[in-house]
Scaffold this motif. Structure first.
Motif, mmCIF file in Angstrom:
data_model
loop_
_atom_site.group_PDB
_atom_site.id
_atom_site.type_symbol
_atom_site.label_atom_id
_atom_site.label_comp_id
_atom_site.label_asym_id
_atom_site.label_seq_id
_atom_site.Cartn_x
_atom_site.Cartn_y
_atom_site.Cartn_z
ATOM 1 N N ASP A 114 -60.320 48.193 63.680
ATOM 2 C CA ASP A 114 -60.013 46.775 63.890
ATOM 3 C C ASP A 114 -61.045 45.906 63.195
ATOM 4 O O ASP A 114 -62.229 46.057 63.382
ATOM 5 C CB ASP A 114 -60.013 46.468 65.382
ATOM 6 N N ASP A 123 -51.618 37.819 63.387
ATOM 7 C CA ASP A 123 -51.860 37.452 61.997
ATOM 8 C C ASP A 123 -51.437 38.569 61.049
ATOM 9 O O ASP A 123 -51.410 39.735 61.430
ATOM 10 C CB ASP A 123 -53.349 37.186 61.796
ATOM 11 N N ALA A 157 -50.156 43.014 52.974
ATOM 12 C CA ALA A 157 -49.877 43.230 54.389
ATOM 13 C C ALA A 157 -48.475 42.772 54.772
ATOM 14 O O ALA A 157 -47.953 43.156 55.804
ATOM 15 C CB ALA A 157 -50.914 42.505 55.232
ATOM 16 N N ARG A 177 -53.445 46.408 70.883
ATOM 17 C CA ARG A 177 -53.819 47.825 70.931
ATOM 18 C C ARG A 177 -53.887 48.308 72.375
ATOM 19 O O ARG A 177 -53.470 49.415 72.697
ATOM 20 C CB ARG A 177 -55.166 48.056 70.234
ATOM 21 N N ASN A 204 -61.071 42.496 63.297
ATOM 22 C CA ASN A 204 -61.442 41.189 63.817
ATOM 23 C C ASN A 204 -62.293 41.304 65.070
ATOM 24 O O ASN A 204 -61.959 41.850 66.016
ATOM 25 C CB ASN A 204 -60.242 40.317 64.121
ATOM 26 N N ASN A 256 -57.172 52.041 60.325
ATOM 27 C CA ASN A 256 -56.824 51.349 61.556
ATOM 28 C C ASN A 256 -57.999 50.803 62.343
ATOM 29 O O ASN A 256 -57.840 50.326 63.442
ATOM 30 C CB ASN A 256 -55.978 52.254 62.447
ATOM 31 N N SER A 309 -59.709 40.184 70.854
ATOM 32 C CA SER A 309 -58.890 39.430 69.905
ATOM 33 C C SER A 309 -57.423 39.801 70.114
ATOM 34 O O SER A 309 -57.111 40.760 70.830
ATOM 35 C CB SER A 309 -59.304 39.771 68.483
ATOM 36 N N GLY A 310 -56.521 39.059 69.475
ATOM 37 C CA GLY A 310 -55.088 39.311 69.628
ATOM 38 C C GLY A 310 -54.705 40.726 69.233
ATOM 39 O O GLY A 310 -53.930 41.391 69.914
ATOM 40 N N GLY A 311 -55.261 41.188 68.121
ATOM 41 C CA GLY A 311 -54.947 42.530 67.651
ATOM 42 C C GLY A 311 -55.459 43.591 68.611
ATOM 43 O O GLY A 311 -54.780 44.581 68.889
ATOM 44 N N GLN A 312 -56.659 43.357 69.148
ATOM 45 C CA GLN A 312 -57.224 44.314 70.101
ATOM 46 C C GLN A 312 -56.405 44.358 71.381
ATOM 47 O O GLN A 312 -56.174 45.420 71.948
ATOM 48 C CB GLN A 312 -58.677 43.937 70.406
ATOM 49 N N LEU A 348 -52.663 40.365 58.572
ATOM 50 C CA LEU A 348 -53.432 41.604 58.364
ATOM 51 C C LEU A 348 -53.428 42.473 59.619
ATOM 52 O O LEU A 348 -53.336 43.693 59.546
ATOM 53 C CB LEU A 348 -54.867 41.282 57.951
ATOM 54 N N VAL A 349 -53.518 41.830 60.780
ATOM 55 C CA VAL A 349 -53.510 42.562 62.045
ATOM 56 C C VAL A 349 -52.122 43.160 62.290
ATOM 57 O O VAL A 349 -51.983 44.284 62.764
ATOM 58 C CB VAL A 349 -53.907 41.614 63.196
ATOM 59 N N GLN A 350 -51.099 42.365 61.923
ATOM 60 C CA GLN A 350 -49.713 42.805 62.017
ATOM 61 C C GLN A 350 -49.516 44.158 61.316
ATOM 62 O O GLN A 350 -48.919 45.081 61.852
ATOM 63 C CB GLN A 350 -48.863 41.779 61.276
ATOM 64 N N ARG A 351 -50.050 44.240 60.117
ATOM 65 C CA ARG A 351 -49.944 45.461 59.311
ATOM 66 C C ARG A 351 -50.623 46.634 60.032
ATOM 67 O O ARG A 351 -50.064 47.699 60.154
ATOM 68 C CB ARG A 351 -50.564 45.179 57.933
ATOM 69 N N GLN A 352 -51.837 46.403 60.570
ATOM 70 C CA GLN A 352 -52.550 47.477 61.276
ATOM 71 C C GLN A 352 -51.759 47.949 62.488
ATOM 72 O O GLN A 352 -51.636 49.148 62.730
ATOM 73 C CB GLN A 352 -53.913 46.976 61.761
ATOM 74 N N GLU A 395 -55.191 32.851 57.748
ATOM 75 C CA GLU A 395 -54.861 33.369 59.063
ATOM 76 C C GLU A 395 -55.305 32.394 60.140
ATOM 77 O O GLU A 395 -55.971 31.401 59.856
ATOM 78 C CB GLU A 395 -55.536 34.721 59.259
#
Lengths: 322, 282
Positions: free
Chosen positions: B280, A184, B254, A160, B282, B278, A154-157, A186-190, B49
């Motif tokens: 993930d 997104d 967020a 990372r 998704n 932290n 995914s984008g967040g992964q 929520l991912v932005q925050r992480q 989202e």
């Protein structure tokens, strides 16, 4: 000594109608352990400044000034010498993790690459270190996922993974250009919490480039505001955001919808638009859009120190402040 | 009771994807039993989202997506089972503004041609006058009609896109992230313009955005969509100030804001439950 010391950096090119400067006389210092925010709208020159530090500008760009990294002027280095720094002590995280990663290689191999190159690790050692790094950036089941290709994430992964690559060689400086913009909420925050935590753990420094005021208010120690190629204001984050001194900074903060939300009042946009770099007004490049502009603004503004460490480049300031 | 400008009832949109060479085709619900309505002159913000289904709803409303079931009516007109002339009437009353002002204008067409395009064979008035009128409504001069898109900045292009949307005098404008690609200072200009136009033309907006502060500023009502389902709806201030659903609260928390710090949290941490997680999701 500052970790990174940019002195009078100017980046431009020779256009059909003469020299066009895109970054103008930028001075910027960052110390170890510090997060410096570079705030600006598109075309402000913030990304070009980062590219100049990383030596990634196209060769037709004319660069002058000095970029001292741990005392060495990066601008004087050959490409081969610069390669020893880049991805090693000097790391980067870009906006779009999908383009930053190679679609044809596994992510494990891409995280291992800087370790093989800069640390001369064996394939086996580098792979083990890569799995550790993937675990550090919070990728679930890192040993398994190391065999995945970028499109399986995914984008967040993916972001990372990009961060894991940046961390691979224990960098002393990370340049992050809009690292969360494509993600997104929520991912932005992480991701931003991860980046800040890692920078703090390593006692590294980070230049965080963004257009997001809220993001810098939460993360940056000091902030530099860029407009039309120049730094117009710099100072500790709370001074700049709570007591903005340059009319551009002030108007930018007022244009945010946060202030007007729920009141029903119209927003306060900055009139006009950023001038193209080849037709900036003489003197202060903000004067066409500035409601306080006077005849004097045709002179080139120099930074005025308002309090220790808080400066703004506006000709009206001495009169306003004193 | 007056007729709602937009009425969506039990909308389901499904996508099929092949699960590989030898496996069966899989069906995934992008939008799952969604009902929404917008009264004349009101703005409904659809928040969620990427992948939540918000753009699928928008595309279905303008007829770019065929729903699996459910109904969509605009001023009582429906796309399903419409005759050719009913279809034209429907399309005139619903227009769309897209996120990317660079991609949504044909670079080879003059601005005037692009703006006049939705008029088609609409006989009301001369197209030239309508184009000039539309340009002036969005704060551009009549000369803009003879130029090409590359002569305009992002903010100006978004004005042009709005002019094109308004030329058919629609009742409903669907705006899918219309200011996300714009700089803050320009974003404020476009949001103000959208609000002004709403007041002068009595437009209803279906406003799709991930930016909660923009939504709170522009929208009367908000619906929060998660995995194709509406999880919360109400007035913008209710939903965004005091979210009732956990997902809305997470979204809200967020968003980076002034007056909060991520930096130095590890050192000053006293409340262990606030430690950022932290893993993930998704």
């Amino acid at each position: 000594m500052a970790l990174l010391d940019i002195r009078n950096l100017t980046v431009g090119f020779d256009g059909p109608a003469g020299r066009v400067d895109l970054v103008r006389n930028v001075n910027l210092q960052i110390r170890r352990g510090e997060i410096l925010g570079l705030l600006g709208e598109s075309g402000s020159g913030k990304s070009l400044t980062a590219m100049a530090v990383l030596g990634l500008l196209p060769s037709r760009m004319k660069i002058s000034g000095e970029i001292l990294f741990q005392g060495t002027d990066l601008l004087g280095l050959s490409e081969a010498k610069l390669c020893k720094w880049r991805g090693n002590k000097l790391a980067m995280v870009f906006q779009e993790p999908l383009t930053a990663l190679n679609p044809a290689h596994t992510i494990g191999r891409q995280v291992a690459e800087p370790l093989r190159l800069h640390k001369r690790l064996s394939r086996r050692q580098a792979h083990a270190a890569a799995v550790d790094l993937l675990a550090r950036v919070g990728l679930p089941r890192p040993a398994e996922r190391a065999g995945d290709f970028p499109h399986q994430l995914s984008g967040g992964q993916r972001q990372r993974v990009v961060i894991a690559i940046a961390l691979a060689c224990d960098p002393s400086l990370i340049i992050a250009d809009e690292p969360t913009t494509a993600l997104d909420t929520l991912v932005q925050r992480q991701i931003i919490e991860l980046l800040v935590r890692l920078v703090e753990d390593m006692d590294a420094a980070m230049v965080l480039i963004t257009h997001d005021v809220g993001l810098l208010a939460e993360t940056a120690d000091r902030v530099r505001v860029m407009y039309s190629g120049s730094i117009v204001e710099s100072g500790p984050y709370d001074r700049v955001f709570e007591g903005p001194a340059h009319p551009y900074t002030r108007m930018l903060l007022q244009a945010l919808p946060q202030g007007a939300a729920g009141t029903g009042a119209p927003l306060r946009p900055i009139p006009g638009r950023v001038p193209p770099p080849d037709c900036r007004p003489t003197g202060c490049s903000f004067r066409d859009r500035c409601p306080q502009a006077q005849a004097d603004c045709e002179r080139t503004p120099v930074p005025v120190e308002l309090e220790p460490g808080h400066e703004a480049a506006c000709l009206l300031l001495p009169q306003v402040v004193r | 009771m007056t007729l709602n400008t937009l009425e969506i009832k039990d909308l389901v949109i499904r996508y099929t994807r092949s699960g590989g060479l030898f496996s069966k085709r899989q069906v995934a619900s992008a939008v799952d039993n969604v009902s929404l309505s917008i009264a004349p002159g009101r703005t409904l913000g659809l928040v969620g989202e990427s992948g939540s289904g918000k753009s699928s709803i928008a595309r279905a409303v303008v007829g770019l997506e065929r729903p699996a079931s459910g109904s969509i009516t605009v001023e009582g007109k429906s796309l399903a089972g419409a005759t050719a002339s009913e279809l034209r009437a429907y399309r005139r009353s619903v227009q769309m503004i897209f996120q990317d002002p660079y991609g949504s204008l044909d670079p080879r067409l003059r601005i005037g041609q692009s703006i006049a395009e939705p008029l088609g064979l609409d006989p009301v008035g001369s197209p030239r006058d309508r184009v000039v009128e539309a340009l002036e409504t969005v704060g551009l001069s009549a000369e803009a009609a003879t130029k090409y898109p590359n002569e305009f900045s992002g903010g100006q292009r978004q004005r042009i896109a709005i002019a094109r949307a308004l030329i058919t005098r629609p009742a409903l404008v669907v705006a899918d992230e219309p200011v996300s690609a714009l700089d803050v200072s320009i974003q404020a200009q476009i949001l103000n313009l959208m609000k002004e136009l709403q007041q002068t033309h009595g437009l209803a907006y279906l406003f799709i955005s991930h930016d909660l502060s923009v939504v709170e500023h522009l929208c009367d009502d908000v619906a929060v969509i998660h995995h194709g389902k509406i999880v919360e709806e109400g007035t913008a201030s209710e939903v965004l100030r005091t979210p009732a659903h956990d997902y809305t609260a997470r979204l809200k928390n967020a968003v980076p804001v002034m007056g909060r710090r991520v930096r130095g949290m590890q050192q000053t941490q006293t409340a262990p439950q606030a430690v950022p997680k932290n893993e993930d999701r998704n």
